[in-house]
Design an enzyme around this catalytic site. Structure first.
Site, PDB file in Angstrom:
ATOM      1  CG  HIS A 145      -1.719   1.253   1.401  1.00  0.00           C
ATOM      2  ND1 HIS A 145      -2.774   1.583   0.571  1.00  0.00           N
ATOM      3  CD2 HIS A 145      -1.621   2.273   2.300  1.00  0.00           C
ATOM      4  CE1 HIS A 145      -3.292   2.738   0.963  1.00  0.00           C
ATOM      5  NE2 HIS A 145      -2.615   3.190   2.000  1.00  0.00           N
ATOM      6  NE  ARG A 154       6.433  10.541  -1.246  1.00  0.00           N
ATOM      7  CZ  ARG A 154       5.483  10.045  -0.461  1.00  0.00           C
ATOM      8  NH1 ARG A 154       4.533  10.808   0.000  1.00  0.00           N
ATOM      9  NH2 ARG A 154       5.487   8.769  -0.132  1.00  0.00           N
ATOM     10  CD  GLU A 210      -6.485   4.425   4.054  1.00  0.00           C
ATOM     11  OE1 GLU A 210      -6.330   4.444   5.288  1.00  0.00           O
ATOM     12  OE2 GLU A 210      -5.716   4.990   3.257  1.00  0.00           O
ATOM     13  CD  GLN A 251      -4.313  10.714   2.051  1.00  0.00           C
ATOM     14  OE1 GLN A 251      -5.328  10.172   1.621  1.00  0.00           O
ATOM     15  NE2 GLN A 251      -3.270  10.028   2.466  1.00  0.00           N
TER      16      GLN A 251
HETATM   17 CA    CA Z   1      -5.294   4.435   7.306  1.00  0.00          CA
END
Ligand code: CA
Length: 438
Positions: A145, A154, A210, A251
């Site tokens: 992940h 990135r 998630e 995020q």
């Molecule tokens: Ca998490």
């Protein structure tokens, strides 16, 4: 590490017939804890233990007076509306109550007549948070992940150099953690599209789930004290399923330089049942880092952790859209994975968390981080499954999803299965996205 004992014997049967069908998540070898009451009632929440499709009401069981004086204090603590006091009692008390409940619920038990009236069908129950979560920490323990997400955020530098040395984590927020059945409005927040000159405020457009597991701390440590890796499991009460809902567009804009904040703290959903560390004993797995990777520093390394620090928990994440629900269609699987793919073990997370003297307290919750596995179909968040939204997932009814839409319900399930052991499960953690409040 908890040892195998007679409570794990796969031949054990219960006088609760539904516990013996071989497919239930809750055979007598499991005995997980929750806080519950009859749905829609004004009853006080109290502790319960799952057995087949029933719940043993621990408050009623404690009042029945049929348990030994030795086990009664643990039973009364576990019967409270929150498990923190029981969690604080430590593994001898947990193990003693488990043995007593295993015996009391076993086929042929002399207590059957006394305890029959203490059962509540799970179909008639509603659940609360099993404990007060004072502090919640989220780790980032799947290297798969971390690499997949890192490549999206990135591209030139996906996995930062500290990843293979430190169990990376951040302090989350406990107030918005809810139990399965939770629904929450789509979060609003500040986002900035790559081609926009300035950020703007609005509903999240890239809402994600998630698939994680939660680790509950039992007995804590004093401020300034550390927890050695070989003592860490004594401080772990058990595990649950955990969905760390995430707002990817919020995020991406907010996360540097201090990490997750409002993209992560609007909702998190746990399964109601905590499966104890002792119940997981038959399903332990070896731990290692690949030989070419850095090996753990001594405080994160031990023979016991290498031999059986992992846990083999099969995990499944499913979606049911509003259209599926209206058509009566069951949730459909998006991805499957396993906790054994974690780059760090529970013991390493606990030991690392306390290495600076940070005090862990009963009921503290550690999220493992998204538990993606090595293969593409084991990607445990939409952002990975769809390559950042570029390749939407097509569902069996023809709908497609790049990220989650209003009305979507995400369900996480998990179970442990191994030759020579009784299969045990975690139930489910389900949560539903509601329209944004704008
Ligand atoms: Ca998490």
């Amino acid at each position: 590490m908890p040892q195998l004992n007679k409570t794990h014997d796969p031949s054990l049967q219960s006088w609760v017939a539904s516990a013996n069908d071989g497919s239930t998540d809750f055979p007598i070898q499991n005995l997980p804890f929750a806080s519950f009451r009859r749905r829609g009632s004004n009853e006080a929440m109290r502790g319960g233990v799952a057995i087949g499709d029933q719940i043993l009401d621990l408050k009623a069981a404690a009042q029945s007076g049929v348990f030994s004086a030795e086990v009664q204090p643990a039973l009364e603590a576990a019967a409270k509306d929150k498990l923190n006091e029981f969690m604080a009692m430590g593994k001898t008390a947990w193990s003693g109550l488990r043995a007593a409940l295993s015996s009391a619920l076993g086929a042929g038990s002399a207590l059957e007549a006394s305890l029959k009236g203490c059962l509540v069908p799970q179909a008639e129950a509603e659940y609360g948070m099993p404990c007060v979560v004072g502090d919640y920490t989220d780790f980032y323990a799947s290297v798969y992940h971390a690499t997949n997400i890192g490549a999206l955020f990135r591209p030139d530098n996906p996995l930062l150099p500290n990843y293979k040395w430190i169990p990376i984590g951040y302090h989350g927020r406990s107030s918005s953690i809810g139990v399965s059945g939770q629904s929450f409005p789509r979060p609003c927040g500040q986002t900035k599209a790559p081609d926009a000159a300035e950020p703007s405020l609005g509903p999240c457009k890239r809402l994600d789930f998630e698939l994680e597991m939660g680790v509950f701390i039992g007995a804590g440590n004093e401020l300034g004290e550390t927890i050695a890796i070989d003592d860490a499991e004594d401080h772990i009460f058990g595990m649950c399923l955990f969905n760390d809902w995430s707002a990817r567009d919020i995020q991406a804009w907010e996360y540097q330089p201090l990490g997750p904040f409002l993209a992560k703290n609007f909702a998190s959903t746990i399964s109601p049942w905590i499966v104890t560390t002792e119940a997981l004993a038959p399903f332990r797995a070896a731990f290692s880092h690949p030989a070419e990777d850095p090996q753990p520093l001594p405080y994160l390394d031990s023979d016991a952790n290498n031999a059986e620090g992992g846990v083999d928990v099969a995990l499944d994440v499913l979606i049911q859209t509003a259209a599926m629900r209206e058509a009566g269609e069951a949730a459909t699987s998006l991805a499957t994975s396993n906790f054994k793919y974690s780059y760090w073990t529970m013991a390493q997370m606990v030991s690392h968390h306390s290495v600076n003297g940070c005090n862990m307290q009963p009921g503290d919750l550690l999220g493992t981080g998204t538990l993606s596995g090595p293969n593409a179909e084991q990607a445990c968040a939409m952002i990975e499954l769809t390559c950042g939204g570029k390749n939407p997932v097509t569902l069996p009814n023809g709908e497609s999803r790049a990220f989650l839409e209003d009305g979507d319900t995400i369900v996480i399930r998990g179970f442990c299965q191994r030759e020579g052991a009784a299969r045990i499960g975690f139930g489910e953690a389900a949560g539903t996205v509601l329209p944004a409040k704008v």
